[in-house]
Enzyme design. Structure first.
Site, PDB file in Angstrom:
ATOM      1  N   ASP A 159     -18.628  31.818  -1.263  1.00  0.00           N
ATOM      2  CA  ASP A 159     -17.802  31.038  -2.174  1.00  0.00           C
ATOM      3  C   ASP A 159     -17.146  31.917  -3.239  1.00  0.00           C
ATOM      4  O   ASP A 159     -17.702  32.942  -3.636  1.00  0.00           O
ATOM      5  CB  ASP A 159     -18.700  30.030  -2.927  1.00  0.00           C
ATOM      6  CG  ASP A 159     -19.106  28.861  -2.055  1.00  0.00           C
ATOM      7  OD1 ASP A 159     -18.516  28.693  -0.986  1.00  0.00           O
ATOM      8  OD2 ASP A 159     -20.045  28.150  -2.452  1.00  0.00           O
TER       9      ASP A 159
ATOM     10  N   PRO B 262     -18.583  15.700 -22.598  1.00  0.00           N
ATOM     11  CA  PRO B 262     -17.482  16.639 -22.850  1.00  0.00           C
ATOM     12  C   PRO B 262     -17.869  17.725 -23.852  1.00  0.00           C
ATOM     13  O   PRO B 262     -17.258  18.781 -23.915  1.00  0.00           O
ATOM     14  CB  PRO B 262     -16.379  15.733 -23.419  1.00  0.00           C
ATOM     15  CG  PRO B 262     -16.779  14.346 -23.099  1.00  0.00           C
ATOM     16  CD  PRO B 262     -18.259  14.325 -22.983  1.00  0.00           C
TER      17      PRO B 262
ATOM     18  N   GLU C 282     -18.965   5.487 -25.925  1.00  0.00           N
ATOM     19  CA  GLU C 282     -18.794   6.698 -26.747  1.00  0.00           C
ATOM     20  C   GLU C 282     -19.954   7.675 -26.560  1.00  0.00           C
ATOM     21  O   GLU C 282     -20.017   8.702 -27.216  1.00  0.00           O
ATOM     22  CB  GLU C 282     -18.676   6.300 -28.226  1.00  0.00           C
ATOM     23  CG  GLU C 282     -17.496   5.397 -28.543  1.00  0.00           C
ATOM     24  CD  GLU C 282     -16.184   6.004 -28.096  1.00  0.00           C
ATOM     25  OE1 GLU C 282     -15.421   5.331 -27.404  1.00  0.00           O
ATOM     26  OE2 GLU C 282     -15.937   7.196 -28.416  1.00  0.00           O
TER      27      GLU C 282
ATOM     28  N   ARG D 153     -25.289  21.686  -2.178  1.00  0.00           N
ATOM     29  CA  ARG D 153     -24.705  22.492  -1.099  1.00  0.00           C
ATOM     30  C   ARG D 153     -25.317  23.897  -1.077  1.00  0.00           C
ATOM     31  O   ARG D 153     -25.188  24.634  -0.096  1.00  0.00           O
ATOM     32  CB  ARG D 153     -23.194  22.594  -1.202  1.00  0.00           C
ATOM     33  CG  ARG D 153     -22.678  23.368  -2.381  1.00  0.00           C
ATOM     34  CD  ARG D 153     -21.177  23.280  -2.475  1.00  0.00           C
ATOM     35  NE  ARG D 153     -20.526  23.963  -1.381  1.00  0.00           N
ATOM     36  CZ  ARG D 153     -20.271  25.289  -1.367  1.00  0.00           C
ATOM     37  NH1 ARG D 153     -20.652  26.048  -2.384  1.00  0.00           N
ATOM     38  NH2 ARG D 153     -19.656  25.840  -0.351  1.00  0.00           N
TER      39      ARG D 153
HETATM   40  O1  LIG Z   1     -15.922  13.893 -19.538  1.00  0.00           O
HETATM   41  B1  LIG Z   1     -17.287  13.795 -19.350  1.00  0.00           B
HETATM   42  O2  LIG Z   1     -17.967  14.769 -18.628  1.00  0.00           O
HETATM   43  C1  LIG Z   1     -18.059  12.590 -19.906  1.00  0.00           C
HETATM   44  C2  LIG Z   1     -19.436  12.540 -19.737  1.00  0.00           C
HETATM   45  C3  LIG Z   1     -20.147  11.459 -20.248  1.00  0.00           C
HETATM   46  C4  LIG Z   1     -19.451  10.444 -20.918  1.00  0.00           C
HETATM   47  C5  LIG Z   1     -19.881   9.249 -21.545  1.00  0.00           C
HETATM   48  C6  LIG Z   1     -18.747   8.644 -22.024  1.00  0.00           C
HETATM   49  N1  LIG Z   1     -17.670   9.410 -21.752  1.00  0.00           N
HETATM   50  C7  LIG Z   1     -18.072  10.514 -21.074  1.00  0.00           C
HETATM   51  C8  LIG Z   1     -17.339  11.595 -20.569  1.00  0.00           C
END
Ligand SMILES: OB(O)c1ccc2cc[nH]c2c1
Length: 245
Positions: free
Chosen positions: A171, A87, A114, A156
């Site tokens: 696209d 994230p 985590e 793709r």
């Molecule tokens: O939201 B995500 O893209 C994402 C990616 C990797 C991990 C690893 C633990 N939570 C995650 C969330």
């Protein structure tokens, strides 16, 4: 293109065997392999996580299994790019998908809990390019869904995968076409469905009028849903007239 995916949930990637990507794999256009990280966890319970230093909730993925896995999958001097969904990464965009489609080898590291011990990324950066990438401003339970999204968006774009190469070029966000306009509505048979007719212009055979109508619909949709994208497009007088309606 060569793809390697490291995960503690290999079954998550069964979709890689279906649809266009499955056919691309069968043709040999995509050489994809999924690896279970626990294969590099040597204790009796094949442990891949531990408590976080400094305290805090949840668990962190241990560096040792990851280090051994990446050493085994990516020999020294290889041309792989490591992509780590998180994230807190750089945004995954159509432009980045296009860049990845030009890469000979992508290795995806699916975190869970985590996240992955930061030293894994540091160590990998010492011998290959590493991208930490986010597919959006929301938090998943792990990287697997994000990798499925990225693999589909990238593969793709490979020659021959879509079967109609032009459709990728059409696209939304495809570079060079309407640049950053959202695609407008599409229609197919029947010409009238539940009393709802197909827009007559689409059956007129007038290709100029059809192109104009499609661009107008894309402009209207973009102005309504993603107005910030309008400025990224080269607008002509006809476009400006449409947007001023
Ligand atoms: O939201 B995500 O893209 C994402 C990616 C990797 C991990 C690893 C633990 N939570 C995650 C969330």
């Amino acid at each position: 293109m060569k793809l390697d995916i490291v995960t503690i949930f290999p079954d998550y990637f069964a979709p890689l065997d279906v649809s266009l990507l499955g056919k691309a794999r069968q043709r040999g256009d995509v050489d994809a392999h999924v690896h279970d990280l626990r294969g590099w966890a040597h204790d009796r319970h094949r442990t891949v996580d531990d408590t976080p230093y400094g305290g805090g909730p949840g668990m962190v993925m241990k560096p040792e299994p990851w280090g051994e896995a990446l050493d085994a999958i990516v020999p020294p001097g290889s041309s792989a790019r490591l992509v780590v969904p998180t994230p807190s990464g750089r945004p995954f965009t159509q432009e980045l998908a296009g860049a990845y489609a030009a890469e000979p080898w992508l290795v995806f590291a699916c975190g869970r809990y985590e996240g992955i011990d930061a030293r894994v990324i540091e160590d990998a950066r010492s011998r290959m390019p590493v991208d930490e990438v986010s597919i959006g401003d929301y938090v998943l339970a792990g990287g697997e869904s994000a990798v499925l999204v990225m693999v589909e968006a990238v593969t793709r774009l490979l020659p021959g995968v879509l079967g109609n190469a032009g459709s990728a070029a059409d696209d939304s966000f495809a570079p060079g076409r309407m640049e950053a306009l959202l695609e407008g509505p599409v229609y197919t048979k029947p010409p009238d469905w539940r009393g709802r007719p197909v827009p007559p212009v689409l059956m007129s055979g007038n290709h100029g009028a059809i192109a104009r109508w499609r661009r107008d619909e894309a402009l209207r949709r973009t102005a309504a849903i993603r107005p910030e994208l309008i400025a990224r497009n080269a607008l002509d007088d006809a476009d400006r007239r449409t947007l001023s309606e």
